[in-house]
Design a protein around this motif. Structure first.
Motif, PDB file in Angstrom:
ATOM      1  N   ARG B 106       0.800  -1.216   0.000  1.00  0.00           N
ATOM      2  CA  ARG B 106       0.000   0.000   0.000  1.00  0.00           C
ATOM      3  C   ARG B 106       0.843   1.281   0.000  1.00  0.00           C
ATOM      4  O   ARG B 106       0.684   2.147  -0.856  1.00  0.00           O
ATOM      5  CB  ARG B 106      -0.921   0.001   1.206  1.00  0.00           C
ATOM      6  CG  ARG B 106      -2.271   0.599   0.962  1.00  0.00           C
ATOM      7  CD  ARG B 106      -3.083   0.522   2.224  1.00  0.00           C
ATOM      8  NE  ARG B 106      -2.984  -0.829   2.802  1.00  0.00           N
ATOM      9  CZ  ARG B 106      -3.924  -1.752   2.661  1.00  0.00           C
ATOM     10  NH1 ARG B 106      -5.013  -1.482   1.992  1.00  0.00           N
ATOM     11  NH2 ARG B 106      -3.765  -2.930   3.202  1.00  0.00           N
ATOM     12  N   LEU B 107       1.758   1.388   0.991  1.00  0.00           N
ATOM     13  CA  LEU B 107       2.504   2.640   1.120  1.00  0.00           C
ATOM     14  C   LEU B 107       3.468   2.844  -0.043  1.00  0.00           C
ATOM     15  O   LEU B 107       3.673   3.960  -0.502  1.00  0.00           O
ATOM     16  CB  LEU B 107       3.283   2.673   2.438  1.00  0.00           C
ATOM     17  CG  LEU B 107       2.446   2.654   3.712  1.00  0.00           C
ATOM     18  CD1 LEU B 107       3.301   3.043   4.910  1.00  0.00           C
ATOM     19  CD2 LEU B 107       1.244   3.569   3.634  1.00  0.00           C
ATOM     20  N   VAL B 108       4.046   1.757  -0.529  1.00  0.00           N
ATOM     21  CA  VAL B 108       5.051   1.911  -1.569  1.00  0.00           C
ATOM     22  C   VAL B 108       4.392   2.226  -2.910  1.00  0.00           C
ATOM     23  O   VAL B 108       4.985   2.892  -3.758  1.00  0.00           O
ATOM     24  CB  VAL B 108       5.968   0.672  -1.648  1.00  0.00           C
ATOM     25  CG1 VAL B 108       5.285  -0.493  -2.289  1.00  0.00           C
ATOM     26  CG2 VAL B 108       7.252   1.009  -2.393  1.00  0.00           C
ATOM     27  N   LEU B 109       3.141   1.790  -3.085  1.00  0.00           N
ATOM     28  CA  LEU B 109       2.464   2.153  -4.334  1.00  0.00           C
ATOM     29  C   LEU B 109       2.229   3.659  -4.384  1.00  0.00           C
ATOM     30  O   LEU B 109       2.292   4.273  -5.442  1.00  0.00           O
ATOM     31  CB  LEU B 109       1.143   1.387  -4.478  1.00  0.00           C
ATOM     32  CG  LEU B 109       1.311  -0.113  -4.785  1.00  0.00           C
ATOM     33  CD1 LEU B 109      -0.038  -0.778  -4.966  1.00  0.00           C
ATOM     34  CD2 LEU B 109       2.180  -0.322  -6.026  1.00  0.00           C
ATOM     35  N   ARG B 110       1.976   4.260  -3.217  1.00  0.00           N
ATOM     36  CA  ARG B 110       1.829   5.717  -3.205  1.00  0.00           C
ATOM     37  C   ARG B 110       3.159   6.379  -3.553  1.00  0.00           C
ATOM     38  O   ARG B 110       3.198   7.355  -4.298  1.00  0.00           O
ATOM     39  CB  ARG B 110       1.329   6.195  -1.846  1.00  0.00           C
ATOM     40  CG  ARG B 110       0.588   7.512  -1.956  1.00  0.00           C
ATOM     41  CD  ARG B 110       0.486   8.239  -0.646  1.00  0.00           C
ATOM     42  NE  ARG B 110       1.803   8.483  -0.099  1.00  0.00           N
ATOM     43  CZ  ARG B 110       2.200   8.000   1.063  1.00  0.00           C
ATOM     44  NH1 ARG B 110       1.400   7.280   1.795  1.00  0.00           N
ATOM     45  NH2 ARG B 110       3.415   8.246   1.476  1.00  0.00           N
ATOM     46  N   LEU B 111       4.253   5.823  -3.026  1.00  0.00           N
ATOM     47  CA  LEU B 111       5.578   6.353  -3.370  1.00  0.00           C
ATOM     48  C   LEU B 111       5.829   6.180  -4.868  1.00  0.00           C
ATOM     49  O   LEU B 111       6.343   7.086  -5.537  1.00  0.00           O
ATOM     50  CB  LEU B 111       6.661   5.620  -2.556  1.00  0.00           C
ATOM     51  CG  LEU B 111       8.109   6.012  -2.844  1.00  0.00           C
ATOM     52  CD1 LEU B 111       8.359   7.462  -2.453  1.00  0.00           C
ATOM     53  CD2 LEU B 111       9.080   5.102  -2.100  1.00  0.00           C
ATOM     54  N   ALA B 112       5.411   5.023  -5.423  1.00  0.00           N
ATOM     55  CA  ALA B 112       5.608   4.778  -6.856  1.00  0.00           C
ATOM     56  C   ALA B 112       4.847   5.819  -7.679  1.00  0.00           C
ATOM     57  O   ALA B 112       5.354   6.294  -8.706  1.00  0.00           O
ATOM     58  CB  ALA B 112       5.150   3.367  -7.222  1.00  0.00           C
ATOM     59  N   LEU B 113       3.651   6.188  -7.207  1.00  0.00           N
ATOM     60  CA  LEU B 113       2.886   7.218  -7.928  1.00  0.00           C
ATOM     61  C   LEU B 113       3.630   8.553  -7.893  1.00  0.00           C
ATOM     62  O   LEU B 113       3.661   9.287  -8.881  1.00  0.00           O
ATOM     63  CB  LEU B 113       1.494   7.377  -7.311  1.00  0.00           C
ATOM     64  CG  LEU B 113       0.523   6.226  -7.582  1.00  0.00           C
ATOM     65  CD1 LEU B 113      -0.765   6.395  -6.779  1.00  0.00           C
ATOM     66  CD2 LEU B 113       0.207   6.133  -9.078  1.00  0.00           C
ATOM     67  N   GLU B 114       4.224   8.865  -6.747  1.00  0.00           N
ATOM     68  CA  GLU B 114       5.012  10.104  -6.659  1.00  0.00           C
ATOM     69  C   GLU B 114       6.188  10.054  -7.629  1.00  0.00           C
ATOM     70  O   GLU B 114       6.477  11.026  -8.321  1.00  0.00           O
ATOM     71  CB  GLU B 114       5.555  10.290  -5.232  1.00  0.00           C
ATOM     72  CG  GLU B 114       4.553  10.861  -4.248  1.00  0.00           C
ATOM     73  CD  GLU B 114       5.253  11.358  -2.984  1.00  0.00           C
ATOM     74  OE1 GLU B 114       6.026  12.315  -3.066  1.00  0.00           O
ATOM     75  OE2 GLU B 114       5.039  10.752  -1.924  1.00  0.00           O
ATOM     76  N   LEU B 115       6.870   8.890  -7.644  1.00  0.00           N
ATOM     77  CA  LEU B 115       8.032   8.751  -8.525  1.00  0.00           C
ATOM     78  C   LEU B 115       7.605   8.850  -9.986  1.00  0.00           C
ATOM     79  O   LEU B 115       8.311   9.427 -10.820  1.00  0.00           O
ATOM     80  CB  LEU B 115       8.729   7.411  -8.271  1.00  0.00           C
ATOM     81  CG  LEU B 115       9.446   7.298  -6.935  1.00  0.00           C
ATOM     82  CD1 LEU B 115       9.889   5.864  -6.675  1.00  0.00           C
ATOM     83  CD2 LEU B 115      10.668   8.225  -6.893  1.00  0.00           C
ATOM     84  N   LYS B 116       6.433   8.299 -10.294  1.00  0.00           N
ATOM     85  CA  LYS B 116       5.917   8.354 -11.660  1.00  0.00           C
ATOM     86  C   LYS B 116       5.723   9.822 -12.062  1.00  0.00           C
ATOM     87  O   LYS B 116       6.036  10.214 -13.183  1.00  0.00           O
ATOM     88  CB  LYS B 116       4.603   7.584 -11.721  1.00  0.00           C
ATOM     89  CG  LYS B 116       4.065   7.369 -13.107  1.00  0.00           C
ATOM     90  CD  LYS B 116       4.983   6.492 -13.937  1.00  0.00           C
ATOM     91  CE  LYS B 116       4.608   6.609 -15.419  1.00  0.00           C
ATOM     92  NZ  LYS B 116       5.672   6.140 -16.292  1.00  0.00           N
ATOM     93  N   ALA B 117       5.225  10.622 -11.101  1.00  0.00           N
ATOM     94  CA  ALA B 117       4.972  12.030 -11.394  1.00  0.00           C
ATOM     95  C   ALA B 117       6.266  12.781 -11.700  1.00  0.00           C
ATOM     96  O   ALA B 117       6.262  13.774 -12.434  1.00  0.00           O
ATOM     97  CB  ALA B 117       4.249  12.691 -10.218  1.00  0.00           C
ATOM     98  N   VAL B 118       7.372  12.309 -11.146  1.00  0.00           N
ATOM     99  CA  VAL B 118       8.657  12.964 -11.409  1.00  0.00           C
ATOM    100  C   VAL B 118       9.022  12.833 -12.894  1.00  0.00           C
ATOM    101  O   VAL B 118       9.716  13.688 -13.446  1.00  0.00           O
ATOM    102  CB  VAL B 118       9.765  12.366 -10.507  1.00  0.00           C
ATOM    103  CG1 VAL B 118      11.135  12.868 -10.904  1.00  0.00           C
ATOM    104  CG2 VAL B 118       9.477  12.694  -9.060  1.00  0.00           C
TER     105      VAL B 118
END
Lengths: 102, 624
Positions: B106-118
Motif C-alpha cells: 500500500r505505502l510503496v504504491l503511493r511512493l511509486a505514484l510520486e516517482l511516476k509524477a517525477v
C-alpha cells in the motif's frame, strides 16, 4: 463491491468515536477522521497530519491497538490495515476512531 | 561504440525502509561498491556498478529509504533531491527502480505514484516475492503495471532471484530510448496524500488478492517481545548478552592487536637510528594506529549484534520499548542504539545517530553519547580503582572494586539522561518531535547481507577514525616531545615539553580539584585517547613500562596521591572530553565547530564540578 466498501467504512452506531490517543489496549475500529489540530511545536499540526496520512492513517482504515508501553500506557503499537505502526499517544490525538460495537 | 555503451547509465534505487532495498543493491552490484558521503551532508552515499547482458554499463545508487518524496530528514532530503536531479554534484538518474516489499504494497504504491509524477523512466521491483507467494498473496502483475504505468519485475534479492530480469528490464527501457518526461511532482498537501493513498488502496483492492495464509508469526512474537514487562526483561537480557560478548570475546583479540603493535613498534624502532624519527614512528604513528585498531574487535562484535537485530526487525521493537524511558529524558526511542554503541566507543555511536530523523533529537544524542562509559575509560578506571579502592567484599559477596566500577558506569548513564533533559530545556525549549515508526515483519537475517554491512561499518570506522585520530596523535606526540629537555635535566623529558608547559599553566586551575602538576601534564597527551593517560602518567612518574607494570604504576600512584585526588581523578574521567577524536567526529557529523565547542565546554564544566565536589567531600571526611 460497493456494499462491501460502505459497510467497511460505516462507523458503528453504538460504540462511539474516540481519539486514538485515548483508545484503550485492544480497542478496534475504523478511522473516521484525521485532523490537523493537536500537534507538536516542532513540526506543526499540518505536518503531523501529513505524516500520519503518509503512514496510512487515513479515513476508512481499520485499526486495532495491539500493545502499549509499560509507563503511562505509552507509546502504543497499532495494527493499521495490514501494517504495524508504533506511535506516541500525543501524536495519535489527531486520529479519530469509530470503535466497533463489542 | 555508441554513446550508450561508453557512458554508464545511472540507476537510482528508491523504496520504503525495510523493503529489502539494500539487499537488492547488494545482489545487483556484488562487491563492486563504493561507500562515501554526499557533498556537504553526512548522508551515506552507496554506489555500485554492473554490466548488463548487452554490454551496457550501469551505475547503481542506493538512495536512503523513505515513505515519500516529502523529505522529513536529511537522508530523505537526499533521496528527494537525487530523484529530482537537484542534488549538487550529482547527475540525475536515467532510470529509477522503486523497490517494494511485495507483502506490504500500500505505502510503496503511493511512493511509486510520486516517482511516476517525477517523470523519469521507472521500474517497479516487487521484492520478497517468495514470501508473498508462500502466503498465497496473488498479485495481477500486468494490471498493476498498467495502472502504475511502469514495468514490474518480481525479485527475491536474498536469493538473487529475478535480478537478471530486473537488469534486462532497465536495459530494455534504455534501449527503447526512454527519456525523462516533464516533472509534474510537487510537494503534496494533506488532500493530495489522501487522494494518492486512495488510489494506491484501490490498486491493492483491484489487483491484489489478500494472502490465504497471512504471516501470523509476527503477531505471536510481538506478543512476547512487546509485552510491557516481559519485553523489557528480554531487552535487558539481550543487552546483557551483548555486553558480555563485546567485553569477553573481544578481550583476547584486543590483547593480540595490542601485542602485535607493541612488537611491531619495537621491531621498527630497532632499525631507526635517529631518535626523533624513531619516536615519531614508534610513539606517534604506530602507537596511534594501534590505539584505533585495538577497538576494532569490540566495534565489530557490537555492530554484528546491531546488524542482526536490525535485519530480524527487532530494533524498531527496542526503540518502542525504550521510547518512554528515553523520552522522559528528552531523547528519541531511536537514540537507544547510538547510545548503546557508545559503550564501546563514542565514535561509532555518534556515526550511528544518522538513523534519527529529527535534527534536534540527533544533536541531543550526539552531545550526550560521550558520557556513556566507552572502553577507553576502562584502563583508566582499572588503574585508579586498583590503586585506591581496597579489594574487599561488601555484604559478604560483592567486590568493592566491582561496585565502584558499576557506580562509574551508572554515573555515566544517569548523567547522559540528565544532560539530555537539560539540553532539551536549554536549546530546544522542550520541543518534542513526533515519533512514528513502522514495526516491520520479522524475518530471518540474511548472513551475506549482515557480513557485507559489517565489513562496510568496519571500513568506515577505520577510515574516518584513522583520518581524524592519526593527525591528532602526531599533534599530541609533537606537543609532548618538543622542545627537548636541557642536557642533564633531572625531571622526566615531558616536563620540559609544550605539554609540560601547558600542564604547568593549567595546574593552578586544577589545584582546587586536587590535581598535582603530574596529573595536569598527563592530561595533555591524554587528549589523544583516554587510555593514553595511563601511559602518560607512567612517563611522568618515570615508571619504565607502564603497560607491562600496571601494578607498579598503581603502587606509585597510591604513594603519591591522596585518596581524595584518586577519586577526583575518577570523577573527572566520567565527564571530561578527553578524546580529540570524538570532538573531530562531532565536527564532521554536524558540519560545524559550534557543537564540538559546546560539547567540550559542557563536559569540561561537568568534569571540573564533579571532581571538585568529590575532592572536597573526601577531604572533609578525612581522605585528603
Amino acid at each position: 463491491m460497493f456494499i462491501q466498501i460502505s459497510r467497511r467504512d460505516k462507523p458503528s452506531p453504538t460504540a462511539g468515536v474516540v481519539r486514538l490517543s485515548e483508545a484503550r489496549l485492544g480497542a478496534r475500529g475504523v478511522i473516521v477522521e484525521v485532523r490537523a489540530e493537536a500537534g507538536v511545536e516542532t513540526v506543526g499540526v499540518e505536518e503531523l497530519q501529513r505524516r500520519l496520512l503518509e503512514f496510512g492513517f487515513v479515513e476508512g482504515a481499520r485499526l486495532q491497538v495491539l500493545f502499549e508501553g509499560a509507563i503511562g500506557h505509552d507509546p502504543i503499537a497499532v495494527k493499521l490495515d495490514d501494517m504495524r505502526i508504533a506511535l506516541r499517544r500525543r501524536d495519535a490525538a489527531n486520529v479519530y476512531l469509530a470503535l466497533d460495537a463489542a | 561504440m555508441s554513446l550508450a555503451t561508453t557512458v554508464a547509465v545511472r540507476v537510482a534505487l528508491v523504496g520504503n525502509p525495510n523493503s529489502g532495498k539494500t539487499a537488492l543493491f547488494n545482489a545487483l552490484t556484488g562487491a563492486r561498491q563504493k561507500v562515501a558521503n554526499y557533498a556537504g551532508v553526512t548522508v551515506e552515499r552507496k554506489e555500485g556498478a554492473l554490466v548488463t547482458a548487452s554490454g551496457r554499463r550501469l551505475t547503481i545508487v542506493d538512495l536512503p529509504g523513505t515513505y515519500s518524496l516529502r523529505a522529513r530528514s536529511p537522508d530523505e532530503a537526499v533521496t528527494r533531491d537525487a530523484v529530482l536531479g537537484r542534488l549538487a554534484g550529482e547527475v540525475p538518474p536515467d532510470v529509477v527502480i522503486c523497490v517494494a516489499d511485495a507483502t506490504n504494497l500500500r505505502l510503496v504504491l503511493r511512493l511509486a505514484l510520486e516517482l511516476k509524477a517525477v517523470g523519469r523512466p521507472l521500474v517497479l521491483a516487487l521484492n520478497m516475492y517468495d514470501i508473498a507467494q508462500r502466503q498465497g498473496l496473488a498479485i495481477d502483475l500486468d494490471a498493476l503495471s498498467r495502472e502504475i504505468g511502469a514495468p514490474i519485475v518480481t525479485t527475491v534479492a536474498t536469493r538473487r532471484r529475478g535480478i537478471d530480469d530486473l537488469v534486462a528490464q532497465v536495459d530494455a527501457l534504455i534501449a527503447a530510448g526512454a527519456l525523462p518526461e516533464e516533472n509534474l511532482w510537487r510537494e503534496p498537501g494533506a488532500a493530495e496524500i489522501r487522494l494518492a493513498h486512495a488510489r494506491a488502496q484501490q490498486f491493492v483492492r483491484d489487483h491484489v488478492r489478500p494472502p490465504a495464509r497471512p504471516d501470523t508469526w509476527t503477531g505471536r512474537i510481538d506478543a512476547v517481545l512487546l509485552h510491557p514487562v516481559g519485553g523489557l526483561v528480554i531487552l535487558l537480557g539481550l543487552l546483557f548478552v551483548m555486553f558480555q560478548a563485546v567485553f569477553t570475546w573481544a578481550a583476547p583479540l584486543m590483547q593480540g592487536i595490542s601485542a602485535v603493535f607493541t612488537a611491531f613498534g619495537d621491531g621498527v624502532g630497532a632499525y631507526v637510528a635517529n631518535d626523533l624519527l624513531r619516536s615519531l614512528i614508534v610513539d606517534g604513528l604506530i602507537a596511534g594506529v594501534g590505539s584505533v585498531l585495538v577497538f576494532l574487535p569490540q566495534i565489530l562484535i557490537l555492530f554484528l549484534f546491531i546488524l542482526l537485530l536490525e535485519d530480524v526487525g527487532y530494533m524498531a521493537r527496542a526503540a518502542f520499548l525504550m521510547d518512554r524511558i528515553m523520552g522522559g529524558a528528552g531523547l528519541h526511542g531511536r537514540a537507544f542504539i547510538p547510545l548503546l554503541s557508545s559503550f564501546a566507543c563514542a565514535i561509532p555511536g555518534i556515526m550511528a545517530t544518522r538513523v534519527i530523523d529529527s535534527r534536534r533529537d540527533r544533536l541531543t544524542t550526539i552531545l550526550v553519547a560521550p558520557l556513556m562509559t566507552c572502553s577507553a575509560r576502562i584502563p583508566v578506571y582499572t588503574l585508579i580503582i586498583s590503586a585506591f579502592i581496597p579489594n574487599t567484599q561488601v555484604a559478604g559477596m560483592l567486590s568493592l572494586q566491582g561496585l565502584v566500577m558499576f557506580g562509574l558506569y551508572a554515573a555515566g548513564i544517569v548523567s547522559a539522561l540528565l544532560m539530555s533533559l537539560v539540553i532539551r530545556t536549554v536549546f530546544w525549549r522542550n520541543a518534542v518531535e513526533p515519533f512514528l515508526m513502522e514495526l516491520p515483519t520479522y524475518r530471518m537475517p540474511d548472513p551475506a547481507n549482515v557480513a557485507r554491512n559489517l565489513m562496510q561499518r568496519a571500513s568506515i570506522f577505520l577510515g574516518r577514525a584513522g583520518r581524524i585520530i592519526l593527525p591528532m596523535m602526531v599533534l599530541v606526540w609533537a606537543l609532548s616531545t618538543f622542545p627537548y629537555p636541557p642536557a642533564g635535566a633531572p625531571g622526566p623529558a615531558i616536563d620540559y615539553s609544550f605539554a609540560g608547559m601547558i600542564g604547568h599553566v593549567i595546574e593552578p586551575l586544577l589545584a582546587p580539584i586536587g590535581f598535582n602538576w603530574q596529573i595536569s601534564v598527563a592530561l595533555i597527551p591524554g587528549m589523544a585517547a583516554r587510555e593514553v593517560a595511563v601511559a602518560a602518567l607512567g612517563t611522568v612518574y618515570a615508571v619504565g613500562d607502564p603497560q607491562h607494570q600496571a601494578g607498579g604504576l598503581a603502587a606509585v600512584l597510591a604513594r603519591h596521591w591522596s585518596l581524595a585526588t584518586g577519586l577526583a581523578f575518577l570523577a573527572w574521567y566520567v565527564f571530561a572530553p578527553q578524546c580529540l577524536a570524538t570532538l573531530g567526529v562531532v565536527k564532521r557529523e554536524t558540519n560545524s565547530w559550534l557543537w564540538p565547542a559546546i560539547m567540550f565546554a559542557y563536559m569540561t564544566g561537568l568534569a571540573y564540578l564533579a571532581a571538585f565536589v568529590v575532592y572536597r567531600t573526601t577531604v572533609a571526611f578525612g581522605g585528603g
